[in-house]
Each structure stands twice: as C-alpha cells, then as structure tokens.
Enzyme design. Structure first.
Site, short mmCIF file in Angstrom:
data_model
loop_
_atom_site.label_atom_id
_atom_site.label_comp_id
_atom_site.label_asym_id
_atom_site.label_seq_id
_atom_site.Cartn_x
_atom_site.Cartn_y
_atom_site.Cartn_z
N ASN A 39 57.96 38.90 37.59
CA ASN A 39 58.49 40.21 37.99
C ASN A 39 57.55 41.37 37.69
O ASN A 39 57.79 42.48 38.12
CB ASN A 39 59.82 40.47 37.28
CG ASN A 39 60.91 39.53 37.76
OD1 ASN A 39 60.80 38.95 38.84
ND2 ASN A 39 61.92 39.35 36.95
N LYS A 41 54.04 43.73 37.52
CA LYS A 41 53.09 44.21 38.50
C LYS A 41 51.77 43.45 38.39
O LYS A 41 51.32 43.14 37.30
CB LYS A 41 52.82 45.70 38.26
CG LYS A 41 51.71 46.27 39.12
CD LYS A 41 51.51 47.75 38.84
CE LYS A 41 50.18 48.26 39.37
NZ LYS A 41 50.07 48.16 40.83
N LYS A 43 50.54 40.91 40.99
CA LYS A 43 50.37 39.67 41.78
C LYS A 43 49.48 39.90 43.00
O LYS A 43 48.48 39.20 43.20
CB LYS A 43 51.75 39.14 42.21
CG LYS A 43 52.65 38.84 41.02
CD LYS A 43 54.07 38.48 41.43
CE LYS A 43 54.89 39.63 41.95
NZ LYS A 43 55.22 40.65 40.94
N THR A 44 49.85 40.87 43.79
CA THR A 44 49.07 41.13 45.01
C THR A 44 47.69 41.71 44.66
O THR A 44 46.69 41.35 45.28
CB THR A 44 49.86 42.07 45.95
OG1 THR A 44 51.07 41.39 46.32
CG2 THR A 44 49.08 42.39 47.21
N THR A 45 47.66 42.55 43.65
CA THR A 45 46.37 43.11 43.20
C THR A 45 45.42 41.98 42.79
O THR A 45 44.23 42.02 43.13
CB THR A 45 46.58 44.03 41.97
OG1 THR A 45 47.74 44.83 42.16
CG2 THR A 45 45.38 44.92 41.73
N ARG A 53 36.16 38.89 45.42
CA ARG A 53 35.24 37.97 44.75
C ARG A 53 34.65 36.96 45.74
O ARG A 53 33.45 36.75 45.80
CB ARG A 53 36.06 37.25 43.67
CG ARG A 53 35.26 36.64 42.59
CD ARG A 53 36.20 36.15 41.51
NE ARG A 53 36.23 37.06 40.38
CZ ARG A 53 36.85 36.80 39.24
NH1 ARG A 53 37.49 35.65 39.08
NH2 ARG A 53 36.82 37.65 38.25
N PHE A 94 61.16 41.37 59.38
CA PHE A 94 61.49 41.54 57.99
C PHE A 94 60.92 42.76 57.28
O PHE A 94 59.73 42.95 57.17
CB PHE A 94 61.10 40.30 57.18
CG PHE A 94 61.56 40.37 55.76
CD1 PHE A 94 62.84 39.98 55.42
CD2 PHE A 94 60.73 40.88 54.78
CE1 PHE A 94 63.28 40.08 54.12
CE2 PHE A 94 61.17 40.97 53.47
CZ PHE A 94 62.45 40.57 53.15
N TRP A 96 62.59 45.26 53.78
CA TRP A 96 63.71 45.21 52.85
C TRP A 96 64.98 45.80 53.48
O TRP A 96 66.07 45.44 53.11
CB TRP A 96 63.39 45.96 51.55
CG TRP A 96 62.27 45.32 50.79
CD1 TRP A 96 61.05 45.87 50.53
CD2 TRP A 96 62.25 44.01 50.20
NE1 TRP A 96 60.29 44.99 49.82
CE2 TRP A 96 61.00 43.85 49.60
CE3 TRP A 96 63.18 42.97 50.11
CZ2 TRP A 96 60.63 42.69 48.93
CZ3 TRP A 96 62.82 41.81 49.44
CH2 TRP A 96 61.57 41.68 48.86
N GLU A 131 53.33 37.28 49.36
CA GLU A 131 54.80 37.44 49.41
C GLU A 131 55.50 36.33 50.18
O GLU A 131 56.64 36.51 50.62
CB GLU A 131 55.22 38.81 50.01
CG GLU A 131 54.38 40.02 49.64
CD GLU A 131 54.43 40.42 48.16
OE1 GLU A 131 55.27 39.87 47.42
OE2 GLU A 131 53.62 41.26 47.74
#
Ligand code: ATP
Ligand code: MG
Length: 199
Positions: A39, A41, A43-45, A53, A94, A96, A131
C-alpha cells in the site's frame, strides 16, 4: 590499532566473506519476474526507475499501463522520446470513477493484446505491467491468461508487475517481490498529489 578499529575490521571481513559467498552462489542468468506491491508509495516509481536503467544500456523496453493513463506521468513524458521504449496505455474504459464492467473489460483486453505481443517478443528486454493487479482483482483479466504469458515469455526477458494486492500466484512465481509498506502518506494529511513527485 584501537579496539574499535580492530572490531570494525573484523566485522568488515565477515561481511565481505558473506557477500563473496552470495556472489559465488549466484550463477544462474535469465530474465526475472519482479512484483512491486503493497500500500505504500513507490511501486510505479520503482518500475520507471528500472525502465530508465534498462534504456540506459540500450535495451528495448515495453511499458503497459493498465489504468486509464494513470493520468499524467513525468517519466513517460521524458522517456517516450527514446526509440527503444514502447508505451501502451489503456485507452478508454477503466478509471476509478467509471466502473462499467463491460467497457472496462474491453479496454483491458485491448491493452492486454499489446502486453501479450511484448511478452512474446525476444527483442524486448523488459516489460512493465503497471497496475495490472487491479485487472485481476476486478475480473477483467484472468490469472491463468497472465501466468501462461509469463511462463511462455522469452527466457532473457524481465517483467515487472506493479499494483496493490498482488495475486498469490504472482507472488509465488516471482523471483523478487517487494512490498512497499505505508508508514505515512501525505495525501492522508490533506496534501495534494504533487506534479513531478507523485505523477
Ligand atoms: P508512485 O506512482 O508514486 O510510485 P505507487 O505506484 O506506489 O505510487 P499507486 O497505488 O499506483 O502507488 O498510486 C498512484 C498515485 O497515488 C500516485 O500519485 C501516488 O503517489 C499516490 N499514492 C501512492 N501510495 C499512496 C497512499 N498510500 N495513499 C495515498 N496516495 C498514494
Ligand atoms: Mg502505481
């Protein structure tokens, strides 16, 4: 040498032999499956960091974003100029707010077709499925379809999956799993998502 220096030297020697042993034991070479979940912050970063890389070494990379645009995204703006990067974004459906099962499933399947093509292409070194965990959760994509594509991918290809509540099967099959743990998030204290920081 002081006692402290001696203790430090001993500790370093022990650490070095520990690391050397691990390096010696890591002999296998192949593409990896990484899961960034939890949960907190990041993951996407972390996924975009890895994309940067890989691009840095001139590898081909595919990023598939499974939530309508996860809106703006600074990394995408910058990196999309790299000819080695392909980005596929869920076009319609999709978000939210518009939860229309049929439209969402269609939108998911359309972008999944891009994912499937990337997962079958041996020239693509890294594929990010950003996601995608939500697509499984809401039943827009089934786990068997995803695991089949992952299992059949080229052996040198690495895949990163991001999103909260990663499916148990994904966690089990992944080589590296990182759970971002939320200690605190600014949003919960009334702070707005910040451009260039949160997206
Ligand atoms: P990021 O994109 O910043 O790496 P993430 O991928 O880990 O975040 P998501 O669940 O995909 O997290 O969230 C997308 C958006 O919500 C981002 O703008 C992110 O900064 C923000 N966010 C991430 N974690 C939280 C949280 N625990 N509470 C509120 N907002 C969050
Ligand atoms: Mg994310």
């Amino acid at each position: 040498m002081s006692d402290r220096d001696t203790r430090h030297q001993q500790a370093m020697r022990k650490l070095k032999s520990h690391v050397d042993e691990k390096v010696a034991n890591a002999t296998e070479q192949r593409g990896l499956l990484l899961v960034f979940t939890g949960n907190g912050k990041g993951k996407t970063t972390a996924a975009w960091g890895t994309v940067t890389r890989a691009l840095g070494y001139g590898y081909k990379v595919g990023v598939v974003q499974f939530i309508k645009g996860l809106w703006e995204c600074g990394e995408r703006e910058r990196l999309v100029e790299d000819a080695n990067l392909e980005v596929a974004i869920m076009a319609t459906g999709f978000t939210w707010d518009t939860q229309n099962r049929e439209a969402d499933t269609q939108a998911c399947q359309a972008v999944w077709a891009d994912a499937e093509r990337l997962l079958a292409d041996p020239d693509v070194y890294l594929v990010v499925l950003d996601e995608i965990t939500y697509m499984l959760k809401f039943g827009y994509l089934d786990i068997a379809t995803l695991t089949r594509a992952l299992n059949n991918r080229p052996s040198e290809q690495t895949v990163i999956i991001t999103g909260r509540n990663a499916h148990r099967e994904l966690v089990e099959m992944a080589d590296t799993v990182t759970e971002m743990q939320e200690v605190r998030h600014a949003f919960n204290n009334g702070l707005q998502a910040r451009r260039g920081i949160d997206f």
